[in-house]
Structures are given as structure tokens and as C-alpha cells.
Scaffold this motif. Structure first.
Motif, mmCIF file in Angstrom:
data_model
loop_
_atom_site.group_PDB
_atom_site.id
_atom_site.type_symbol
_atom_site.label_atom_id
_atom_site.label_comp_id
_atom_site.label_asym_id
_atom_site.label_seq_id
_atom_site.Cartn_x
_atom_site.Cartn_y
_atom_site.Cartn_z
ATOM 1 N N ASP A 41 77.384 48.267 -18.258
ATOM 2 C CA ASP A 41 77.573 46.829 -18.412
ATOM 3 C C ASP A 41 79.001 46.399 -18.114
ATOM 4 O O ASP A 41 79.244 45.234 -17.817
ATOM 5 N N ARG A 42 79.947 47.338 -18.203
ATOM 6 C CA ARG A 42 81.354 47.001 -17.980
ATOM 7 C C ARG A 42 82.087 48.212 -17.435
ATOM 8 O O ARG A 42 81.853 49.339 -17.887
ATOM 9 N N ILE A 43 82.958 47.959 -16.466
ATOM 10 C CA ILE A 43 83.768 49.012 -15.865
ATOM 11 C C ILE A 43 85.228 48.586 -15.942
ATOM 12 O O ILE A 43 85.577 47.484 -15.515
ATOM 13 N N ASP A 44 86.080 49.439 -16.485
ATOM 14 C CA ASP A 44 87.511 49.177 -16.584
ATOM 15 C C ASP A 44 88.264 50.248 -15.801
ATOM 16 O O ASP A 44 88.059 51.448 -16.035
ATOM 17 N N MET A 45 89.140 49.810 -14.912
ATOM 18 C CA MET A 45 89.963 50.736 -14.134
ATOM 19 C C MET A 45 91.408 50.286 -14.199
ATOM 20 O O MET A 45 91.706 49.107 -13.969
ATOM 21 N N SER A 46 92.306 51.235 -14.502
ATOM 22 C CA SER A 46 93.732 50.910 -14.616
ATOM 23 C C SER A 46 94.490 51.537 -13.451
ATOM 24 O O SER A 46 94.264 52.698 -13.094
ATOM 25 N N PHE A 47 95.400 50.747 -12.855
ATOM 26 C CA PHE A 47 96.260 51.207 -11.781
ATOM 27 C C PHE A 47 97.708 51.190 -12.272
ATOM 28 O O PHE A 47 97.965 50.957 -13.452
ATOM 29 N N ALA A 48 98.640 51.402 -11.364
ATOM 30 C CA ALA A 48 100.045 51.464 -11.757
ATOM 31 C C ALA A 48 100.512 50.155 -12.380
ATOM 32 O O ALA A 48 101.189 50.143 -13.407
ATOM 33 N N SER A 49 100.152 49.037 -11.780
ATOM 34 C CA SER A 49 100.619 47.738 -12.284
ATOM 35 C C SER A 49 99.502 46.748 -12.530
ATOM 36 O O SER A 49 99.769 45.635 -12.970
ATOM 37 N N MET A 50 98.259 47.146 -12.245
ATOM 38 C CA MET A 50 97.146 46.224 -12.384
ATOM 39 C C MET A 50 95.994 46.876 -13.120
ATOM 40 O O MET A 50 95.972 48.090 -13.324
ATOM 41 N N LYS A 51 95.042 46.051 -13.506
ATOM 42 C CA LYS A 51 93.847 46.519 -14.175
ATOM 43 C C LYS A 51 92.651 45.774 -13.610
ATOM 44 O O LYS A 51 92.679 44.552 -13.480
ATOM 45 N N LEU A 52 91.593 46.516 -13.253
ATOM 46 C CA LEU A 52 90.387 45.935 -12.677
ATOM 47 C C LEU A 52 89.262 46.027 -13.692
ATOM 48 O O LEU A 52 89.004 47.098 -14.252
ATOM 49 N N ILE A 53 88.583 44.908 -13.927
ATOM 50 C CA ILE A 53 87.494 44.846 -14.898
ATOM 51 C C ILE A 53 86.287 44.228 -14.210
ATOM 52 O O ILE A 53 86.388 43.157 -13.595
ATOM 53 N N VAL A 54 85.140 44.911 -14.299
ATOM 54 C CA VAL A 54 83.884 44.405 -13.750
ATOM 55 C C VAL A 54 82.873 44.348 -14.888
ATOM 56 O O VAL A 54 82.579 45.366 -15.523
ATOM 57 N N VAL A 55 82.337 43.163 -15.163
ATOM 58 C CA VAL A 55 81.396 42.960 -16.264
ATOM 59 C C VAL A 55 80.096 42.417 -15.693
ATOM 60 O O VAL A 55 80.102 41.473 -14.883
ATOM 61 N N LYS A 56 78.978 43.007 -16.094
ATOM 62 C CA LYS A 56 77.672 42.522 -15.663
ATOM 63 C C LYS A 56 77.304 41.310 -16.504
ATOM 64 O O LYS A 56 77.216 41.398 -17.719
ATOM 65 N N ALA A 57 77.099 40.170 -15.850
ATOM 66 C CA ALA A 57 76.757 38.918 -16.533
ATOM 67 C C ALA A 57 75.393 38.463 -16.040
ATOM 68 O O ALA A 57 75.282 37.672 -15.104
ATOM 69 N N GLY A 58 74.321 38.999 -16.634
ATOM 70 C CA GLY A 58 72.984 38.647 -16.194
ATOM 71 C C GLY A 58 72.722 39.203 -14.805
ATOM 72 O O GLY A 58 72.821 40.406 -14.560
ATOM 73 N N HIS A 59 72.409 38.320 -13.859
ATOM 74 C CA HIS A 59 72.146 38.721 -12.476
ATOM 75 C C HIS A 59 73.381 38.552 -11.598
ATOM 76 O O HIS A 59 73.262 38.497 -10.370
ATOM 77 N N PHE A 60 74.544 38.467 -12.223
ATOM 78 C CA PHE A 60 75.807 38.343 -11.494
ATOM 79 C C PHE A 60 76.816 39.316 -12.093
ATOM 80 O O PHE A 60 76.645 39.802 -13.220
ATOM 81 N N ASN A 61 77.862 39.581 -11.340
ATOM 82 C CA ASN A 61 78.980 40.392 -11.818
ATOM 83 C C ASN A 61 80.229 39.529 -11.913
ATOM 84 O O ASN A 61 80.490 38.705 -11.030
ATOM 85 N N LEU A 62 80.987 39.705 -12.984
ATOM 86 C CA LEU A 62 82.256 39.019 -13.163
ATOM 87 C C LEU A 62 83.374 40.015 -12.920
ATOM 88 O O LEU A 62 83.483 41.014 -13.641
ATOM 89 N N LEU A 63 84.174 39.771 -11.890
ATOM 90 C CA LEU A 63 85.261 40.676 -11.520
ATOM 91 C C LEU A 63 86.595 40.031 -11.869
ATOM 92 O O LEU A 63 86.833 38.865 -11.515
ATOM 93 N N VAL A 64 87.454 40.783 -12.569
ATOM 94 C CA VAL A 64 88.768 40.287 -12.980
ATOM 95 C C VAL A 64 89.816 41.323 -12.613
ATOM 96 O O VAL A 64 89.700 42.497 -12.982
ATOM 97 N N LEU A 65 90.830 40.901 -11.885
ATOM 98 C CA LEU A 65 91.991 41.729 -11.561
ATOM 99 C C LEU A 65 93.204 41.107 -12.243
ATOM 100 O O LEU A 65 93.510 39.937 -12.021
ATOM 101 N N ALA A 66 93.887 41.865 -13.104
ATOM 102 C CA ALA A 66 94.980 41.309 -13.909
ATOM 103 C C ALA A 66 96.130 42.304 -13.984
ATOM 104 O O ALA A 66 95.976 43.496 -13.691
#
Length: 322
Positions: free
Chosen positions: A254-279
Motif C-alpha cells: 500500500d505504501r513504498i518509501d525510498m530514501s536518497f542522499a537528499s530526497m525521499k520518494l513516497i508512493v501511496v496507493k489511493a484506491g485506483h490511483f497512486n499518490l507520488l510524493v518527492l520531498a
């Protein structure tokens, strides 16, 4: 950094008063001796600025406090420089002497500038560092679930999956972001979710992506490449699903979290869509709250307005025709 015109005019007005008021009493010293200036005094001055910045913004990081104190110190030096130039013009003083008076010798002006500088630059802090604690409470309190929208006849249950995806892409697409920030003004659930995430200063990219990899709403800050990051939501989800099926049949993350050197990628399953956040990696707990609320926005919006169509499209995708 976004500084509104009203705030910039306020900073300019107060700065003008801080320069004019000491000139009115000059050359009277108000019973004070001329300062001799010292590096130790500058350290105390910067420490004072840091304390005031922390009091005004208690959620600020140490780096933000140091940045605020440094900017405030430079602002105070600029005030003293302008004040010294004005002294040289108004009182026919030697230029170097007047600059020395304005920056480190004339205590009435120096103390006034030091005391008022951090409070004068409060709009600058807000523009540089994002939401204040008061604004955080305001946004959380302001959040409300989306109201059901009126059904349209164009999305009948008998419509094909391709027609649905094309219609959703037309209605909910957001214009390509400019180098700074840009969002469309449509008030649907996808845009509200993306806009809500965009209000957090650490968010570099936020996008709502359907199960075919089509971006239906997006936001980006700076030079982040939307076309490079948005398709990763579907790729990461399918790759993790294949790996997890080796151990547990049918498990979908339901959720994937990936950390990089200066950023973090988050992918969350929202029903029939995916919410992608890069922060940025220095995000606070508020970003996690915003991601949860944005996910609920997408889920409720799709279930209330496109529930029947999405269910039909999903069934058509996995069940062959006979």
C-alpha cells in the motif's frame, strides 16, 4: 521563496522609520557614550537574532535559525550603512566617519536597529521557511472531505476503459509546472490533494497517477522533472508486487518509501490511483500527516464521483470477454 507585495511594503516602511527616527535625534546621544565596536558584540548580536527567530518560529531547524540570524545581521548592517550615508549627506560629515557611526558607533541608532531587525524581517522568515505553527493548525483545521459532485451522463457504466481514461485525463490534467510552482485552479479532489501537499515547503513533486501511468494532477517545485519521476509509481508498485508474491500470494504494498542522499520518494496507493510524493529528507512529521490526508482526498473523490466507472474499468481489464 514567495514574498507578497503587502509584506515587502511593510518591511520597507519599517526600515525607513528605523533610519529616519535616529536621524531626528542626531547628534544628541541621549546620555549614551559612543560605542567602540567589537567582534564579541557581533556574536552576542547574532545570538540575540537566533533566539528571536526561534521564539517566532519554534518549529524551525537549527540550520533555519542560523540562516535567519545571518540574514538579520546583514539586514542590520545594511540599515546602519544607509543611516551612515544619510548622516554624511544631512550633517556634512566625513563619509567614513558617518559610516562608522551608523554601523558600530552611534548607540541610539544601533540599539534601535538591533532590537527591531528580527521583528521587521518576520515576513521574510515566513517566506523563506514556509508554514508557521499557526498556519499549520489552520490548514489541519481547514481540511474537510470533498463534497460529492453531481454525476454526469458522460460516464455511464457501459463506457469503455479507454474512453474513461481519456475523459479523466482531459478533465483533471494540470498545466505543466513552471520553474517555480504552478497549479491549475480546478477544484476537484485530485487537484485539492496535490495543492494540499504543495503547501508544505519540503515537497518537490506531488502527482496523482492512474493504473495506466497517466498523470491526472501534478505539482513540481524548481527544476524537478515530472516526466522522469511520475511513471516510477507504477513501476515500483509492480516490481514490489512481483517480489512479494514469491512469499505471500496476492500481497500488494500500500505504501513504498525510498530514501536518497537528499530526497525521499513516497508512493501511496489511493484506491485506483497512486499518490507520488518527492520531498527533501529534512521533512517534519507534518508531511506525513499531509500525505495521509491527501490520500483520503483522492480515495473519497474517486469513490464518490467515479466509483461505478472505475469498478467497471478494473473488471474489464482483468476479465476477458467471451
Amino acid at each position: 521563496m514567495t514574498l507578497y507585495g503587502k509584506d515587502s511594503r511593510l518591511v520597507l516602511l519599517i526600515s525607513s522609520l528605523l533610519i529616519v527616527v535616529p536621524m531626528v535625534v542626531f547628534p544628541r546621544k541621549l546620555g549614551m557614550d559612543l560605542s567602540t565596536g567589537s567582534f564579541a558584540y557581533s556574536l552576542l548580536e547574532i545570538l540575540y537574532y537566533g533566539i528571536v527567530v526561534f521564539i517566532l518560529r519554534p518549529q524551525s531547524s537549527l540550520l533555519q535559525i542560523l540562516q535567519g540570524a545571518g540574514i538579520t545581521f546583514l539586514y542590520r548592517i545594511a540599515l546602519g550603512t544607509v543611516f551612515g550615508v544619510m548622516l554624511s549627506v544631512m550633517y556634512n560629515l566625513n563619509f567614513s566617519v558617518s559610516l562608522t557611526l551608523g554601523i558600530s558607533r552611534y548607540l541610539p541608532a544601533i540599539l534601535l536597529h538591533i532590537l527591531a531587525a528580527p521583528f521587521t524581517l518576520r515576513p521574510i522568515y515566513r517566506a523563506m521557511f514556509g508554514d508557521t505553527a499557526r498556519e499549520r493548525r489552520h490548514y489541519i483545521k481547514k481540511y474537510q472531505p470533498p463534497t460529492p459532485a453531481r454525476e454526469t451522463t458522460g460516464y455511464a457504466a457501459s463506457a469503455s476503459g479507454e474512453h474513461y481514461r481519456a475523459s479523466v485525463a482531459f478533465e483533471h490534467s494540470v498545466s505543466e509546472s513552471r520553474p517555480d510552482t504552478s497549479l491549475s485552479h480546478e477544484q476537484n479532489g485530485f487537484d485539492r490533494a496535490v495543492r494540499y501537499l504543495a503547501e508544505h515547503h519540503a515537497v518537490l513533486l506531488a502527482a496523482v497517477v492512474d493504473l495506466e501511468g497517466l498523470t491526472v494532477a501534478s505539482f513540481k517545485r524548481g527544476n524537478v522533472d515530472l516526466e522522469r519521476w511520475a511513471p516510477l509509481s507504477l513501476l515500483l508498485q509492480k516490481s514490489n508486487e512481483k517480489i512479494l508474491k514469491r512469499n505471500r500470494e496476492g500481497e500488494i504494498p500500500d505504501r513504498i518509501d525510498m530514501s536518497f542522499a537528499s530526497m525521499k520518494l513516497i508512493v501511496v496507493k489511493a484506491g485506483h490511483f497512486n499518490l507520488l510524493v518527492l520531498a527533501n529528507r529534512d521533512e517534519d512529521d507534518l508531511l506525513g500527516i499531509r500525505i495521509i490526508q491527501a490520500t483520503e482526498l483522492v480515495r473519497k473523490y474517486t469513490s464518490e464521483r467515479y466509483g461505478a466507472v472505475v469498478s467497471y474499468s478494473t473488471e474489464e481489464k482483468y476479465v476477458s470477454n467471451t
